[in-house]
Enzyme design. Structure first.
Site, PDB file in Angstrom:
ATOM      1  CE  LYS A 102       3.387  -1.410   1.590  1.00  0.00           C
ATOM      2  NZ  LYS A 102       4.020  -2.735   1.683  1.00  0.00           N
TER       3      LYS A 102
ATOM      4  CE1 TYR B  99     -17.985   6.914 -23.943  1.00  0.00           C
ATOM      5  CE2 TYR B  99     -17.467   6.771 -21.598  1.00  0.00           C
ATOM      6  CZ  TYR B  99     -17.466   7.483 -22.794  1.00  0.00           C
ATOM      7  OH  TYR B  99     -16.947   8.745 -22.832  1.00  0.00           O
TER       8      TYR B  99
HETATM    9  C1  LIG Z   1       3.455  -3.545   2.633  1.00  0.00           C
HETATM   10  C2  LIG Z   1       4.262  -4.379   3.561  1.00  0.00           C
HETATM   11  C3  LIG Z   1       3.801  -4.656   4.860  1.00  0.00           C
HETATM   12  C4  LIG Z   1       2.424  -4.292   5.341  1.00  0.00           C
HETATM   13  O1  LIG Z   1       1.524  -5.275   4.871  1.00  0.00           O
HETATM   14  P1  LIG Z   1      -0.020  -5.284   5.317  1.00  0.00           P
HETATM   15  O2  LIG Z   1      -0.518  -6.547   4.715  1.00  0.00           O
HETATM   16  O3  LIG Z   1      -0.626  -4.075   4.720  1.00  0.00           O
HETATM   17  O4  LIG Z   1      -0.058  -5.270   6.791  1.00  0.00           O
HETATM   18  C5  LIG Z   1       4.651  -5.314   5.733  1.00  0.00           C
HETATM   19  N1  LIG Z   1       5.885  -5.709   5.328  1.00  0.00           N
HETATM   20  C6  LIG Z   1       6.341  -5.493   4.081  1.00  0.00           C
HETATM   21  C7  LIG Z   1       7.697  -5.963   3.709  1.00  0.00           C
HETATM   22  C8  LIG Z   1       5.547  -4.842   3.154  1.00  0.00           C
HETATM   23  O5  LIG Z   1       5.995  -4.657   1.907  1.00  0.00           O
END
Ligand SMILES: *Cc1c(COP(=O)(O)O)cnc(C)c1O
Length: 371
Positions: A41, A262
């Site tokens: 994702k 800044y």
């Molecule tokens: C993002 C996500 C993962 C992956 O998690 P990591 O900690 O990056 O391994 C797995 N399951 C779900 C439901 C997620 O939303």
């Protein structure tokens, strides 16, 4: 997306697909006989979903999770036909035809999603695959225990749906000592017993590093594939998969007493040499790193001096040899001297956030990391 040429870009992001594959294999070995699904994702946590998923598919991975339907659609054409694509955020109203036509598998997170998917299956006159997510104690997505009871008491809800996976998600997997892990395991076991014969998945990367009972049939790995510490603490046991080098755009010598950047939040206490690089908070170098983070030049630590600007930041390079400070010479932001998790710790955040904010303005190259 238009990206700058690596010869002139302010910074170079190098991503090593072989290191991602090595991490995939090492998690797979750890959790076998459970199998590993890749979580890609958010553009594979900013590293390029098409490249990352393509490399993992070549290495044998056949299950991929994204958050949104459009992310799955984009990957559909780069993945082999027998690879499964799952949409974690669920079946949004109106997306049923696209999911069904493209063979993308929704994660059904609520009863209305179950009902809409089942209705669509009946309308098409064929079974449709789905993942069912139950909430084992995170209170984010998934059917509650009451929803599961309602579903199982009226099994016609599921008519037309072929459940290929039952999943849940751990809230505290990055802390092996958290009592919530065992509690969620118990709840998940209880709920999963209502769906005999359906494969199960509970763990993310952190869960892969918990005991065997957490691994079930599939583990959904994200951050560990990308080199982050699954338990949230540096040093990570995973292989680093990226390096980020920025170019010096200007160097100046300041007398003691000069304010830098800044708000003049940094004042030179002694004659100070400042090197400016063309990376700022618009590039994901979080403003929280102002006066806290570091970079490395020739293996030598150079602290960030003053506030990070939108497109640049200033480094205290006092004492660094002149030859390393010419315009165009390279500064390490992520690499052998400073890991992703080090940067996250300095910024008071997690590696996930550093990764997913990596700038579209960096030039990107895929290949082995330079030593
Ligand atoms: C993002 C996500 C993962 C992956 O998690 P990591 O900690 O990056 O391994 C797995 N399951 C779900 C439901 C997620 O939303």
């Amino acid at each position: 997306m238009i990206r700058p040429d690596s010869r002139i870009a302010a910074a170079l992001l190098r991503i090593d697909p072989d290191a991602i594959i090595a991490n995939y294999r090492s998690i797979a070995e750890r959790v076998a006989p459970a199998r590993v699904a890749a979580v890609v994702k958010a553009d594979a946590y900013g590293l390029g979903a098409a490249r990352v998923a393509g490399a993992l598919a070549e290495a044998g991975c056949r299950a991929f999770f994204v958050a949104h339907l459009f992310e799955a659609v984009a990957l559909k054409e780069v993945l082999p036909h027998d690879a499964a694509l799952y949409v974690l955020n669920g079946l949004q109203p109106g997306s049923e035809p696209d999911c069904a036509v493209l063979g993308i598998v929704p994660v059904l997170n609520a009863l209305d999603q179950v009902d809409r998917w089942a209705a669509h299956a009946r309308a098409l006159g064929r079974d449709l695959p789905a993942v069912l997510q139950v909430d084992s104690g995170m209170a984010r997505l998934g059917l509650s225990a009451a929803d599961v009871a309602a579903l199982c008491n009226s099994p016609e809800h599921l008519a037309g749906i072929r459940l290929t996976l039952l999943m849940s998600h751990l809230a505290c997997a990055d802390d092996p000592h958290a009592g919530a892990n065992a509690a969620q395991l118990g709840v998940f076991d209880g709920l999963a017993a209502r769906f005999p014969g359906v494969p199960r998945a509970l763990s993310n990367s952190g869960g892969a590093f918990l005991d065997r009972p957490f691994h079930f049939d599939w583990v959904r790995a994200g951050i560990a594939l990308y080199g982050g510490a699954p338990e949230g603490r540096a040093p990570s046991p995973m292989r680093p998969v990226l390096s980020l080098l920025a170019r010096i755009i200007q160097v100046r010598d300041l007398p003691a007493g000069t304010g830098v950047g800044y708000g003049h939040s940094f004042t030179a206490e002694r004659p100070t040499r400042i090197a400016t690089i063309g990376v700022g908070y618009a590039d994901g170098w979080l403003r929280a790193l102002s006066n806290r983070g570091s970079a490395f030049i020739g293996g030598r630590r150079v602290p960030i001096a003053g506030r990070i600007s939108m497109d640049s930041m200033t480094l205290d390079a006092t004492g660094v040899p002149e030859t390393l400070l010419t315009p165009g010479s390279l500064v390490e932001l992520i690499g052998p001297h400073q890991s992703l998790d080090d940067v996250a710790a300095d910024a008071g955040t997690i590696a996930y956030e550093i990764l997913t904010q990596l700038s579209a303005r960096y030039a990107r190259e895929y290949g082995a990391l330079l030593p």
